[in-house]
Structure formats: structure tokens, C-alpha cells
Design a protein around this motif. Structure first.
Motif, PDB file in Angstrom:
ATOM      1  N   ARG A 197       0.850  -1.081   0.011  1.00  9.76           N
ATOM      2  CA  ARG A 197       0.004   0.046   0.182  1.00  9.76           C
ATOM      3  C   ARG A 197       0.804   1.210  -0.010  1.00  9.76           C
ATOM      4  O   ARG A 197       2.001   1.354   0.762  1.00  9.76           O
ATOM      5  N   PRO A 198       0.718   2.086  -0.875  1.00  7.83           N
ATOM      6  CA  PRO A 198       1.610   3.445  -1.101  1.00  7.83           C
ATOM      7  C   PRO A 198       1.711   3.959   0.681  1.00  7.83           C
ATOM      8  O   PRO A 198       0.642   4.131   1.190  1.00  7.83           O
ATOM      9  N   GLY A 199       2.874   4.364   0.770  1.00  5.67           N
ATOM     10  CA  GLY A 199       3.149   4.876   2.210  1.00  5.67           C
ATOM     11  C   GLY A 199       2.199   6.163   2.642  1.00  5.67           C
ATOM     12  O   GLY A 199       1.718   6.251   3.688  1.00  5.67           O
ATOM     13  N   ASN A 200       1.833   7.087   1.684  1.00  5.85           N
ATOM     14  CA  ASN A 200       1.338   8.089   1.873  1.00  5.85           C
ATOM     15  C   ASN A 200      -0.301   8.126   1.296  1.00  5.85           C
ATOM     16  O   ASN A 200      -1.061   8.946   1.243  1.00  5.85           O
ATOM     17  N   GLN A 201      -0.984   6.775   1.243  1.00  4.16           N
ATOM     18  CA  GLN A 201      -2.321   6.525   1.348  1.00  4.16           C
ATOM     19  C   GLN A 201      -2.853   6.961   2.406  1.00  4.16           C
ATOM     20  O   GLN A 201      -2.553   6.999   3.509  1.00  4.16           O
ATOM     21  N   ALA A 202      -4.153   7.379   2.347  1.00  7.44           N
ATOM     22  CA  ALA A 202      -4.577   8.064   3.330  1.00  7.44           C
ATOM     23  C   ALA A 202      -5.208   7.174   4.601  1.00  7.44           C
ATOM     24  O   ALA A 202      -5.692   6.281   4.106  1.00  7.44           O
ATOM     25  N   GLN A 203      -4.928   7.586   5.856  1.00 12.70           N
ATOM     26  CA  GLN A 203      -5.333   6.478   6.878  1.00 12.70           C
ATOM     27  C   GLN A 203      -6.918   6.658   6.825  1.00 12.70           C
ATOM     28  O   GLN A 203      -7.226   5.345   7.161  1.00 12.70           O
ATOM     29  N   MET A 204      -7.654   7.627   6.831  1.00 11.65           N
ATOM     30  CA  MET A 204      -8.774   7.708   7.162  1.00 11.65           C
ATOM     31  C   MET A 204      -9.708   7.717   6.014  1.00 11.65           C
ATOM     32  O   MET A 204     -10.569   8.241   5.314  1.00 11.65           O
ATOM     33  N   SER A 205      -9.471   6.416   5.203  1.00  4.60           N
ATOM     34  CA  SER A 205     -10.213   6.113   4.006  1.00  4.60           C
ATOM     35  C   SER A 205     -11.740   5.789   4.628  1.00  4.60           C
ATOM     36  O   SER A 205     -11.984   5.820   5.594  1.00  4.60           O
ATOM     37  N   VAL A 206     -12.623   6.133   3.428  1.00  3.39           N
ATOM     38  CA  VAL A 206     -14.043   5.945   3.797  1.00  3.39           C
ATOM     39  C   VAL A 206     -14.465   4.606   4.315  1.00  3.39           C
ATOM     40  O   VAL A 206     -15.537   4.604   4.916  1.00  3.39           O
ATOM     41  N   PHE A 207     -13.505   3.411   3.888  1.00  2.00           N
ATOM     42  CA  PHE A 207     -13.896   2.164   4.543  1.00  2.00           C
ATOM     43  C   PHE A 207     -13.739   2.019   5.946  1.00  2.00           C
ATOM     44  O   PHE A 207     -14.314   1.168   6.626  1.00  2.00           O
ATOM     45  N   THR A 208     -12.803   2.997   6.734  1.00  2.00           N
ATOM     46  CA  THR A 208     -12.617   3.152   7.913  1.00  2.00           C
ATOM     47  C   THR A 208     -13.175   3.991   8.911  1.00  2.00           C
ATOM     48  O   THR A 208     -12.950   4.029  10.098  1.00  2.00           O
ATOM     49  N   ALA A 209     -13.682   5.162   8.169  1.00  2.00           N
ATOM     50  CA  ALA A 209     -14.234   6.119   8.753  1.00  2.00           C
ATOM     51  C   ALA A 209     -15.333   5.635   9.722  1.00  2.00           C
ATOM     52  O   ALA A 209     -16.394   4.874   9.353  1.00  2.00           O
ATOM     53  N   THR A 210     -15.634   6.494  10.800  1.00  2.00           N
ATOM     54  CA  THR A 210     -16.683   5.985  11.793  1.00  2.00           C
ATOM     55  C   THR A 210     -18.016   6.654  11.357  1.00  2.00           C
ATOM     56  O   THR A 210     -18.093   7.431  10.311  1.00  2.00           O
ATOM     57  N   THR A 211     -18.978   6.033  11.726  1.00  2.00           N
ATOM     58  CA  THR A 211     -20.445   6.437  11.368  1.00  2.00           C
ATOM     59  C   THR A 211     -20.768   7.839  11.822  1.00  2.00           C
ATOM     60  O   THR A 211     -20.621   8.264  13.059  1.00  2.00           O
ATOM     61  N   PRO A 212     -21.254   8.796  10.729  1.00  2.00           N
ATOM     62  CA  PRO A 212     -21.588  10.141  11.336  1.00  2.00           C
ATOM     63  C   PRO A 212     -22.601  10.152  12.301  1.00  2.00           C
ATOM     64  O   PRO A 212     -23.539   9.069  12.216  1.00  2.00           O
ATOM     65  N   ARG A 213     -22.482  10.891  13.404  1.00  2.00           N
ATOM     66  CA  ARG A 213     -23.655  11.085  14.347  1.00  2.00           C
ATOM     67  C   ARG A 213     -24.449  11.671  13.924  1.00  2.00           C
ATOM     68  O   ARG A 213     -25.860  11.674  14.353  1.00  2.00           O
ATOM     69  N   ASN A 214     -24.667  12.694  12.965  1.00  2.00           N
ATOM     70  CA  ASN A 214     -25.633  13.539  12.594  1.00  2.00           C
ATOM     71  C   ASN A 214     -26.457  12.600  11.578  1.00  2.00           C
ATOM     72  O   ASN A 214     -26.058  12.087  10.667  1.00  2.00           O
ATOM     73  N   SER A 215     -27.810  12.777  11.677  1.00  2.00           N
ATOM     74  CA  SER A 215     -28.940  11.939  10.949  1.00  2.00           C
ATOM     75  C   SER A 215     -28.944  12.207   9.566  1.00  2.00           C
ATOM     76  O   SER A 215     -28.981  11.197   8.656  1.00  2.00           O
TER      77      SER A 215
END
Length: 323
Positions: A197-215
Motif C-alpha cells: 500500500r503506498p505509504g502516503n495512502q490516507a489513513q482515514m479512508s471511507v472504508f474505516t471512517a466512523t459512522t456520522p453521528r448526525n442523522s
């Protein structure tokens, strides 16, 4: 054994077990793949003995840190919730500083970067760390540019990585540098993981982002996820969830730290990356499926988010997944 590269992993109370295991297991599997002892890995802690990790598991240190002497090939400082106490422990920090001078390569996993910073090893440098601790560490060590985005960074002989399993990516980069891409690829296969995986690939990809609290944001994200191939715009999404485009952008920035427009672009890029790694679709077909109007638009998005082209990403990922 005498020709093996000597790797020292530094642990401490409440270090993260995975931070340690990812390093040890990846390098030991390299030994298995090579059919010889390429790496000799040791775990050290102050006074030796047992290390009770953050998960509650207890590990036996191989040696007291204060008795370890170089030369070392690589010094790796683990992260974990105990890092704040560790970076305030003057004895531990002093031994890390001492051993760094006797090491060819110095690395940290996750919040272990805080210990390297306390030892003065990161001053004036950019360093990767866990995204959730970057702000605190930046305040604590203003001479260091902590970056919450990349998976890992390599600057000369100093290497820092993001949270927990990013240690695996960092160690695969070590193996490739030390022994070549074929061995690193074979280790990745054994680990059933992505190769390089490229070293500068973003940590916070949408696959690991937390579920938004706002409905409203949750509804918007769900709509985006299920309509990527369509002509999505922030205005269309805002209309779909019943708010103004400006208000939607404010909500996204507050909840996900990116605007709605940037979120859509990132989500398309991440979806394209998954298709390139997991299918035999052409780049034209992938771009069309996730809503990019042209392959060139997709290429620009890849360069911005991952720092590599779609062709490079596909070649490195599919070399493992389709080998």
C-alpha cells in the motif's frame, strides 16, 4: 544467525499488542519465506520481564532495555495507550536515544512516534502517527510536523507509521528494501494482505471512517454510497436529504472534516481503488462505474488521495490479489 539483521522492538506497559505483533510476525514470516534467518527479532522493555499490553495480554520481553547494546539493524518503538507515560519516562527515552545512535534504521509504530519525539529524534521532521493522536502530539512537540494522513513515512533512516496495523505496511517496505520486491510480495501472500500500500495512502479512508453521528449526514452518506455511478453533486445530495447545499457542506465539514464535494470525490476514488484491486475491469470501465467522467479525472483523484496513478495502484495490488 550471525548474519541476520538484528531488530529490536521496544515495549512498555500498556503498549498495543498488535503494534508489537505486526512487526514480529511480518519479519518472522520473511525468515520462513527466505528459508533462513534474515531477521533476528528481540523484544525489550525496561528491567525486562513481562509487558502487560493495552489489550490485557502479557508478553515476555527477551531482554532488559538498559542492557541492550548495538549495533542494531533496526530499532522499532511500539505505540499504544501507554505511550504518554512512556514518553515521560526519562530512563526509557534515554535508552531509545542511545540505541538510535547505534541503529542503521529507527522506526516507530503508531503513537510510538511520541517516544521518538521525546528523544529529540524527530525535531524538524515530518512524522506519521495515529490520526487520533496527531493533534495532541503536535501540541506537545511543536518542533515536529505530525501528519495524521499517511500510512507511513520514510525520511532517510527515520521511519514513522500510522496506527496499529500500519506497522505491517511499514515492515513490508523494510523487507522490500532489504531483500527485494519478490520476497516482500511472498510475505504479503502469507499474511493474506495487500502488497505495498503506498505509504502516503490516507489513513482515514471511507472504508474505516466512523459512522456520522448526525442523522442528515448519515442519510447523505448512504445516498452517496448507493449512487456513486450517477451525476452526484452536493446540490443534488442536499436536495435529497432536505437541506441547503451550504448547510450540508457545514455538516460534512463538522462531522467528517471534509466538504460534501470532497467526500464524494474521495468515496469515488476509494471505490475505484477497490475495483482495480479486486476485479479485471479496465480503467475506463472502473471510472464509469464509480462516476468519474473520464479516466484522466480518476487519475488526478488517485494522485491527490494516494500519491500514485491508477495504473501503479492496480499493478501493485493485483500482483498480490491475482497472483
Amino acid at each position: 544467525m550471525s548474519s541476520a539483521r538484528r531488530i529490536l522492538v521496544v515495549g512498555y506497559p500498556a503498549a498495543e499488542a498488535l503494534d508489537i505483533a505486526c512487526v514480529v510476525s511480518t519479519l518472522q514470516i520473511a525468515n520462513y519465506v527466505r528459508g533462513r534467518h534474515e531477521y533476528r527479532v528481540e523484544l525489550a522493555a525496561l528491567s525486562g520481564g513481562m509487558i502487560r499490553t493495552a489489550t490485557g495480554l502479557t508478553l515476555q520481553a527477551d531482554a532488559p532495555l538498559e542492557r541492550v547494546k548495538g549495533p542494531l539493524d533496526t530499532l522499532v518503538v511500539s505505540g499504544g495507550i501507554g505511550y504518554m507515560s512512556a514518553m515521560e519516562d526519562q530512563q526509557l527515552v534515554a535508552h531509545v536515544r542511545r540505541l538510535a545512535r547505534e541503529s542503521r534504521r529507527v522506526a516507530s509504530v503508531c503513537t510510538g512516534a511520541g517516544v521518538l519525539a521525546a528523544a529529540g529524534l524527530l525535531d524538524g521532521r515530518r512524522a506519521a502517527t495515529h490520526w487520533d493522536h496527531a493533534e495532541f502530539l503536535s501540541t506537545r512537540f511543536p518542533a515536529v510536523r505530525f501528519d495524521p494522513a499517511p500510512i507511513y513515512l520514510v525520511e532517510d533512516s527515520l521511519c514513522t507509521s500510522a496506527g496499529v496495523t500500519a506497522a505491517l505496511d511499514l515492515c513490508l517496505s523494510f523487507i522490500e528494501s532489504d531483500t527485494g520486491p519478490d520476497v516482500a510480495r511472498a510475505v504479503a501472500r502469507q499474511l493474506v494482505t495487500y502488497m505495498q500500500r503506498p505509504g502516503n495512502q490516507a489513513q482515514m479512508s471511507v472504508f474505516t471512517a466512523t459512522t456520522p453521528r448526525n442523522s442528515v449526514v448519515r442519510q447523505a452518506v448512504e445516498f452517496i454510497e448507493t449512487h456513486l455511478g450517477e451525476n452526484l453533486t452536493p446540490a443534488l445530495v442536499a436536495q435529497r436529504v432536505g437541506v441547503s447545499e451550504r448547510h450540508l457542506s457545514r455538516l460534512f465539514t463538522r462531522e467528517l472534516t471534509v466538504s460534501a464535494a470532497r467526500f464524494i470525490r474521495r468515496r469515488r476514488t476509494s471505490a475505484a481503488a477497490q475495483l482495480l484491486a479486486d476485479t479485471d475491469l479496465t480503467q475506463d470501465a472502473v471510472a464509469a462505474r464509480v462516476g468519474f467522467r473520464t479516466v484522466e479525472t480518476m487519475r488526478q483523484a488517485f494522485q491527490h488521495l494516494y500519491g500514485v496513478s491508477p495504473s501503479h495502484f492496480q499493478a501493485t495490488q493485483r500482483s498480490t490479489r491475482h497472483a
